[in-house]
Structures are given as structure tokens and as C-alpha cells.
Write an enzyme that holds these catalytic residues in place. Sequence first.
Site, PDB file in Angstrom:
ATOM      1  N   LEU B  71       0.797  -1.223   0.000  1.00 55.75           N
ATOM      2  CA  LEU B  71       0.000   0.000   0.000  1.00 55.75           C
ATOM      3  C   LEU B  71       0.831   1.275   0.000  1.00 55.75           C
ATOM      4  CD1 LEU B  71      -2.875  -0.922   2.490  1.00 55.75           C
ATOM      5  CD2 LEU B  71      -2.898  -1.061   0.001  1.00 55.75           C
ATOM      6  N   CYS B 128      -6.607  -6.112   1.605  1.00 54.27           N
ATOM      7  CA  CYS B 128      -5.208  -6.141   1.199  1.00 54.27           C
ATOM      8  C   CYS B 128      -4.444  -7.133   2.071  1.00 54.27           C
ATOM      9  CB  CYS B 128      -4.554  -4.785   1.317  1.00 54.27           C
ATOM     10  SG  CYS B 128      -2.850  -4.832   0.719  1.00 54.27           S
ATOM     11  N   LYS B 163     -14.528  -3.936  -1.608  1.00 47.79           N
ATOM     12  CA  LYS B 163     -13.681  -4.889  -2.331  1.00 47.79           C
ATOM     13  C   LYS B 163     -13.396  -6.092  -1.454  1.00 47.79           C
ATOM     14  CE  LYS B 163      -9.621  -5.238  -5.254  1.00 47.79           C
ATOM     15  NZ  LYS B 163      -8.626  -4.468  -6.000  1.00 47.79           N
TER      16      LYS B 163
HETATM   17  C1  LIG Z   1       1.084  -4.782  -8.068  1.00 49.05           C
HETATM   18  C2  LIG Z   1      -0.335  -4.818  -7.569  1.00 49.05           C
HETATM   19  C3  LIG Z   1      -0.781  -3.825  -6.679  1.00 49.05           C
HETATM   20  C4  LIG Z   1      -2.084  -3.848  -6.189  1.00 49.05           C
HETATM   21  N1  LIG Z   1      -2.496  -2.850  -5.349  1.00 49.05           N
HETATM   22  C5  LIG Z   1      -3.792  -2.842  -4.911  1.00 49.05           C
HETATM   23  C6  LIG Z   1      -4.277  -1.773  -4.097  1.00 49.05           C
HETATM   24  O1  LIG Z   1      -3.558  -0.822  -3.778  1.00 49.05           O
HETATM   25  N2  LIG Z   1      -5.574  -1.820  -3.674  1.00 49.05           N
HETATM   26  C7  LIG Z   1      -6.416  -2.847  -4.028  1.00 49.05           C
HETATM   27  O2  LIG Z   1      -7.576  -2.842  -3.648  1.00 49.05           O
HETATM   28  N3  LIG Z   1      -5.985  -3.849  -4.826  1.00 49.05           N
HETATM   29  C8  LIG Z   1      -4.698  -3.879  -5.273  1.00 49.05           C
HETATM   30  N4  LIG Z   1      -4.277  -4.900  -6.105  1.00 49.05           N
HETATM   31  C9  LIG Z   1      -5.236  -5.961  -6.501  1.00 49.05           C
HETATM   32  C10 LIG Z   1      -5.837  -5.663  -7.857  1.00 49.05           C
HETATM   33  O3  LIG Z   1      -6.568  -4.444  -7.854  1.00 49.05           O
HETATM   34  C11 LIG Z   1      -6.769  -6.795  -8.327  1.00 49.05           C
HETATM   35  O4  LIG Z   1      -7.816  -6.945  -7.406  1.00 49.05           O
HETATM   36  C12 LIG Z   1      -6.053  -8.135  -8.429  1.00 49.05           C
HETATM   37  O5  LIG Z   1      -4.739  -7.942  -8.895  1.00 49.05           O
HETATM   38  C13 LIG Z   1      -6.759  -9.131  -9.350  1.00 49.05           C
HETATM   39  O6  LIG Z   1      -6.823  -8.681 -10.690  1.00 49.05           O
HETATM   40  P1  LIG Z   1      -5.757  -9.096 -11.836  1.00 49.05           P
HETATM   41  O7  LIG Z   1      -5.608 -10.572 -11.808  1.00 49.05           O
HETATM   42  O8  LIG Z   1      -6.341  -8.569 -13.108  1.00 49.05           O
HETATM   43  O9  LIG Z   1      -4.483  -8.418 -11.479  1.00 49.05           O
HETATM   44  C14 LIG Z   1      -2.967  -4.891  -6.596  1.00 49.05           C
HETATM   45  C15 LIG Z   1      -2.515  -5.868  -7.485  1.00 49.05           C
HETATM   46  C16 LIG Z   1      -1.224  -5.851  -7.974  1.00 49.05           C
HETATM   47  C17 LIG Z   1      -0.782  -6.925  -8.940  1.00 49.05           C
END
Ligand SMILES: Cc1cc2nc3c(=O)[nH]c(=O)nc-3n(C[C@H](O)[C@H](O)[C@H](O)COP(=O)(O)O)c2cc1C
Lengths: 253, 312
Positions: B71, B128, B163
Amino acid sequence: MLITGHREIADNIFELKLQGDMAAEVSQPGQFVHIRVSGSDSITPLLRRPISICSVDKKEKELTLIYRRSGLGTERMARAEKGSRLDALGPLGHGFPVPQEDAGSALIVGGGVGVPPLYGLSRELVKKGFRVTHVLGFRSAKDVFYEQEFATLGQTIILTEDGTSGQKGLVTDVLDGLNYEAAFACGPLPMLKAVKNKVTGRPLYISLEQRMGCGIGACLACVVRASDTNDGKGYRRVCCDGPVFKAEEVELC
Amino acid sequence: MLEVHLPGLDLKNPVMPASGCFAFGAEYGRLYDLSKLGAIIIKAATLEPRFGNPTPRVAETPGGMLNAIGLQNPGADKIISQELPRLADYDVPIIANIAGSEMSDYVATAKKLSENPVVKALELNISCPNVKHGGIMFGTVPEVAAELTAKVKAVSKKPVYVKLSPNVTDIVAMAEAVEAAGADGLSMINTLLGMRIDLKTQKPVLANKTGGLSGPAIKPVAIRMVYEVSQKVKIPIIGMGGIQNADDVIEYFLAGASAVAIGTANFVDPFVCPKIIEQLPKKLEALHVTDINELVGRSWRPCVKKNASSLR
Ligand SMILES: Cc1cc2nc3c(=O)[nH]c(=O)nc-3n(C[C@H](O)[C@H](O)[C@H](O)COP(=O)(O)O)c2cc1C
Ligand SMILES: Cc1cc2nc3c(=O)[nH]c(=O)nc-3n(C[C@H](O)[C@H](O)[C@H](O)COP(=O)(O)OP(=O)(O)OC[C@H]3O[C@@H](n4cnc5c(N)ncnc54)[C@H](O)[C@@H]3O)c2cc1C
Ligand code: FES
């Protein structure tokens, strides 16, 4: 980009030539490209691989990269054939600043696969009238590459850890007697730390490695701490604020 | 054909970059016009600035990646003063992702961000996996999640999407609890807690040891959860997890999502969001669908018999 050349130049070290419009956009030695090894329909390996631009030939629109075959991604990369295409994103990041005036003498220190971007840097420095000294360290004779290419640009001291080529020892063993006004280094972190301790009173630029996600500054995977505790942000992103930094700008840990 | 209307969000299309994978848009904004996007979910905001975890922060896995960014963000005030004004220039709704360690942090951050005119909705990140304190309780205990949702709803000037974390045994119970507490929508899923061990060092690859798994590898888990939850709640779901192409978007709609977010795929192909938006109309035509909203939950809705020709 189109693969116009691909050959093994030392043990597990490959020289890859890529042709495409991206070459025109390269603005500094030490920038890198982010390569999607998997091709567009495969998810393995998923992430792109960062590889430095070793040199650029703007007339031929050609980039030269040099990489070590080590894990899954570079293993795949090594199988890519001349004539096929490779998905490369770039040029990315900020490279080595090449002083515009006051040509003088420069020290270039490289270790292993940290050596490639220094070749492009040295060419630029020599073009600007600099006298360049290269100190390049490798593990063993079979790992040495581009010795001749560097030698045509300036004095080149090769060191190997086992003494099978050049002098036996580490790059930092030979730095004390050398004359230079600015220094540039790329290689493993312990080497960079040792070089930072040796090079004092003169500007030193270092190129860092860090595991990456996006490669363009959005995911904050690749951060390093800023040295200045009063720094507004407190960190730098290797992919876009770097990979090259002034040595005193970032913490090496 | 692609327009979607959700609480607080009138979207020209249902595709948005996921939180944390797009920062505050500046980097991708140099590559394409952000106004093409349905919306943008910006990086998690906390009340105070956070530096995040030590590196390495990412590790690749088969068909996915682990991240433990922790974060990192400049704090709500700087986001409001430095990032949001720039985003106001685009014709795209902004969803602010909010995180915290204490209920009071969440509430204060939610209040601040929801008052900003650029922000059209909040995404409450109760999931998170990468922060030591807080995070996990909010995302795994239905009563705690509900209490937090109610408190944030009480101060928020904008609709609140909660979320959800996939790291629970009963995702439906979590969803129902936050719906009852007043959530306007759900985002699902966040990352799955995971680990990789380096064979050479024989230690975890990530400095944080564990990290959140994202990418194509988690898509079946997310699809199953959206499928289950969408049948039990009335509020809309923004589906995410492993989306790589337009077919994946359609799969999420069929499972029960009303919009989608794309995270990891932006790292693989920075143009993936506009590409998918461009491909969707053709995909829908091939399915004889004139409005993407028709697809929501089709995998579980009672079958509506079509004329015989569509059964070919
Ligand atoms: C590098 C990275 C940073 C992330 N940071 C956050 C965040 O700050 N807050 C949040 O709610 N989700 C965060 N996520 C989760 C993503 O928003 C998403 O829910 C998750 O990666 C699943 O989607 P995807 O498979 O398309 O990446 C992060 C994911 C990644 C890979
Ligand atoms: C800016 C920059 C420039 C680089 N330039 C060169 C170069 O010119 N020549 C060269 O041989 N190598 C270079 N590297 C290192 C190169 O990126 C890694 O060797 C490569 O990513 C390893 O991939 P792999 O699939 O073979 O290994 P794997 O171990 O399978 O990789 C797994 C994951 O870890 C990452 N990773 C592993 N090692 C490194 C590393 N040292 N640095 C960053 N990420 C890593 C990979 O990108 C991948 O995401 C550079 C790294 C950076 C950050
Ligand atoms: S790799 Fe994503 S910010 Fe540097």
C-alpha cells in the site's frame, strides 16, 4: 521488433540484435527494453523481462542487447530465431547522462551482465572526446565478452575472480591508481557498494537492478529508498526514475 | 452497446484498470487517451503517506504473479492536491480505493476523498493481504466488515463499493454482510495470499515472505466467487482477477459481474484496456448480443429459450 542477429558470445551470454522504429527513440545509454518473451497467446512466463540496451545503431534502426541465459524467461529468449519477431517495450527509463561539454576523463566499471549498457555509454563518451578507462570484472574466462570492442575505445582492464583471464581479483582492487573526473558503474549490488566507497569527490553514476512489474512507473514494485531523509517522496522507481542514479541519490541495500 | 450504469457511475464501457496496477494514471496516460476507459480505480489511499514493504516486492508464478507492495502511497491529502486535479482533465469517472489500519483511518480517508468532485465512487479495500495490521480482520470477519462499511457509508458523499478478499471460506456471507450494512456495490476479487521459495537461497522470494497472487492463474477462483455472490445479492459487482482479453470480460459478465477491472494484464500489455474495449463490440455481435448488460448472470439465470436458429 525484428530479430536481425542472435548468437552466443560467451558461456550462456547472448548478443541479440533487434531492428525497429524504437531505435530512433533511444535518448541515453543505459536505457532498457522490457521484453515479452511468451508471445501474445501464452501466459508463461507472464511478466516482461528488463534488458539493457547495449548499443544502438540509429541508421540501421538496430538495437544490440546482451543477456545471460539464467531462468525461464531468458531460456526462452535464447531460443528466439533470427528473422522472427520479439515484443519489446521501450526504450524505458533514464540512462547515463553524457556530459555535453568539458570532455575529460571517465572511469567505467562493470561486472558480469552489468557490462552491456556501459559499452554504449563508452561509445558516446568517446564520441564527445572523453578519455575512457574500462575496468570490467567477470567470474571466469568463459564469461568474458566484448573485450576487443571495449579495447578499441580506450584502456581496458579485465579481471576475473579465478584469474583465468586478465588479472585475478575484483574490479575494486585496481581503482585506486586510476585518474578520472567522473565514474559510471553497472553490476551486482555488492560491486556497486564497493565502487561507491572507492569513488569519492567525483560524480559517480550507477545503474540498478530491481524486480519489476509494469516497467513504466505504475506498480511501485521496483522502488529504492532515497538517501535524503527529507526527500519529498522518499523513494525512486528503478524503472522510470532510473535505472541510472547519482550514487548519493539512493540507498544501496 | 457497452454502456453500463452503476451507482454513481455512468460508464461508456465496463472496462477499468484495477487499483494498484495503474497508479494515478499518469504513466498509462502517456501511452493512450485515458478517456477511452470506462473508469479508473486509482491506487489505494491511506490517511498518512506509506512507504510500503522492502523489495523484492514481486515474484512471478505460473500464469500469475505475487505482489507485496504494501500500500505504498503519498497519503490522501497529496492524492487530492497532486493527482486528482490532473485526472479531472479526462472524461473518465474516478473510483478512489481506500485502505487503512484502523476504522477511524478508513472513515477519515473516505470522508476526504468522497468530498472531491473528481471522485465518483469509493472502493473500500478491506482485503489487502500485504499490510501487517488491520487489513485482514476487516476482510475476513463479516461483522467487522459490516461495521466498517456502515461507518464509511455514514460519512461518504459518494457510493461505496466494498472490495472483497478471496481469502475466506464463505465469500457469500461476507458479501451479504456488507450489502446489509449499506454497500452500493462489490468489487471482487482482491489477490489470493501466496508464497514462492527460491531454490538457490532456500528462502521466500518476497522480502515480505507472503504476497498477493494475481493474474490468469486466479481467474477460475474469481469467476466461481462472482457466480456464487451475484445470485445472493442485489447490488452490482465489479469483477476482476486474471482478465487478459475480451472473452474473459464476457465470462465475468456471464458469471454475474456488471463491470470489470483489469490489473496484472496492464503489465504484460500496457494497451490491454483500450484493446479489449475495442474488441468487445465484435465479440458481442458474434454472440448476437446488442447490449452487454444482457449478459449479466446468464450462466445461472433461468434459460430464456431463443428461436431455434441460435441453437445451431
Ligand atoms: C502490483 C499490484 C498492486 C495492487 N495494489 C492494490 C491496491 O492498492 N488496492 C487494491 O484494492 N488492490 C490492489 N491490487 C489488486 C488488484 O486491484 C486486483 O484486485 C487483483 O490484482 C486481481 O486482478 P488481476 O488478476 O487482473 O491483477 C494490486 C494488485 C497488484 C498486482
Ligand atoms: C534495468 C535492468 C536492466 C537489465 N539489463 C540486463 C542485461 O543487459 N543483461 C542481462 O543479462 N540481464 C539484465 N538484467 C537482469 C535481467 O532482467 C534478469 O536476468 C532477467 O529478468 C531474468 O529473467 P529469467 O526469466 O531468466 O529469470 P527468472 O529467475 O525465471 O525470473 C523470474 C522473475 O524475476 C525477475 N528477475 C530475475 N532476476 C532479475 C534481475 N537480476 N533483475 C531484475 N529482475 C530479475 C524476472 O524478470 C522475472 O520476473 C537487467 C535488469 C534490470 C532491472
Ligand atoms: S516496475 Fe512498476 S513501477 Fe517500476
